[in-house]
Scaffold this active site. Structure first.
Site: not given
Ligand code: AMP
Length: 281
Positions: A37, A61, A150, A184
């Site tokens: 993030h 979701q 994602d 991550m």
């Molecule tokens: P989430 O909180 O899991 O919904 O993720 C929020 C944003 O962070 C989304 O755009 C994810 O694709 C991105 N994200 C999650 N994990 C990673 C990672 N390991 N590396 C880069 N971006 C990430």
């Protein structure tokens, strides 16, 4: 950093800033922040004057048997991390703020929602499309930042932005990994130390496949069974293994110059996703 809960108040504040000709960079998240993030926020810092981060665990979701009720959360820790990154605005609406009892609208991006994670998690991408639409309407960003981790979500949102005439520019950021290669994820917190070591095998196997494709030491139809057998060795169950085109997500049937290998793997009840882009040019 100013923290807003009310959609109307944050919208008002952001319209005000936009009127001062300040550009707005937006990073939507579900919180329990990690360096993945943070990497999106750092990218946003390079592009925009005002950085907005949202934290909202979007019930719509999650499937009925998924982990909505136990999704990890630590707002105080998240706030500290965001303050350190000089985030300007944190938007943390409640479920009622986003989905009041009167709520009736649905959003669906066809086709892209139908395979991979969409097939395995029915309704998941409708929930993603809905929350992204709502958040974009509230924030009205100039730039939006999403992670390649994602990948299907990125394609879906890109399509949604084009179809619904959002003016923002989308920036897709690389996957940030633990030292052992594990992508991550907030969901890694469900894993024991031992499981985390095992889970590193997901990326290790993807990397091995990628290297062997480059060196021409693996046949196309050997790849799927190879991945699944490697996962079996660590007692992980492959939810899907897919080699698909980068823009349509259609399955490829022979090596193309560029494509993506996308996987979802279960460690017990914990479902992890990862992917690797193959470029044979
Ligand atoms: P989430 O909180 O899991 O919904 O993720 C929020 C944003 O962070 C989304 O755009 C994810 O694709 C991105 N994200 C999650 N994990 C990673 C990672 N390991 N590396 C880069 N971006 C990430």
């Amino acid at each position: 950093m100013r923290v807003f809960k009310s959609p109307i108040k944050v919208q008002k504040r952001l319209r005000n800033l936009a009127h001062q000709n300040l550009t707005i960079g937006f990073v939507p998240t579900m919180g329990f922040l990690h360096q993945g993030h943070i990497s999106l926020i750092k990218e946003a810092r390079k592009k925009a004057d005002i950085i907005v981060v949202s934290i909202f665990v979007n019930k719509k979701q999650f499937g009925i048997n998924e982990d909505f009720d136990k999704y990890p959360m630590d707002i105080e820790r998240d706030k500290k991390l965001l303050e350190k990154e000089d985030v300007d605005i944190l938007f943390v609406p409640s479920s009622e703020d986003i989905y009041p009892e009167t709520f009736l609208t649905e959003i669906k991006v066809s086709q892209i929602s139908d395979f991979l994670c969409g097939e395995k998690r029915p309704g998941h991408f409708n929930g993603v499309a809905l929350i992204v639409t709502k958040l974009f309407n509230i924030v009205d960003p100039d730039y939006v930042f999403f992670g390649q981790k994602d990948y299907q979500q990125c394609l879906l949102i890109k399509r949604l932005m084009l179809d619904l005439n959002y003016r923002a520019e989308m920036i897709i950021c690389p996957i940030i990994r633990e030292e052992n290669g594990l992508a991550m994820s907030s969901r890694n917190s469900y894993l024991s130390t031992e499981e985390k070591e095992d889970a590193a095998k997901i990326y290790y196997t993807l990397k091995t496949i990628s290297d062997r494709i480059t060196k021409n030491t693996i046949a196309f139809n050997e790849i799927d069974p190879f991945f699944k057998s490697e996962m079996k060795k660590i007692n992980a169950k492959t939810d899907y293994f897919a080699m698909v085109s980068l823009d349509s997500l259609n399955a490829i049937t022979k090596f193309e110059n560029t494509f993506i290998i996308a996987v979802a793997v279960f460690f017990g009840k914990t479902r992890l996703i990862d992917n690797i882009i193959i470029d044979r040019n």
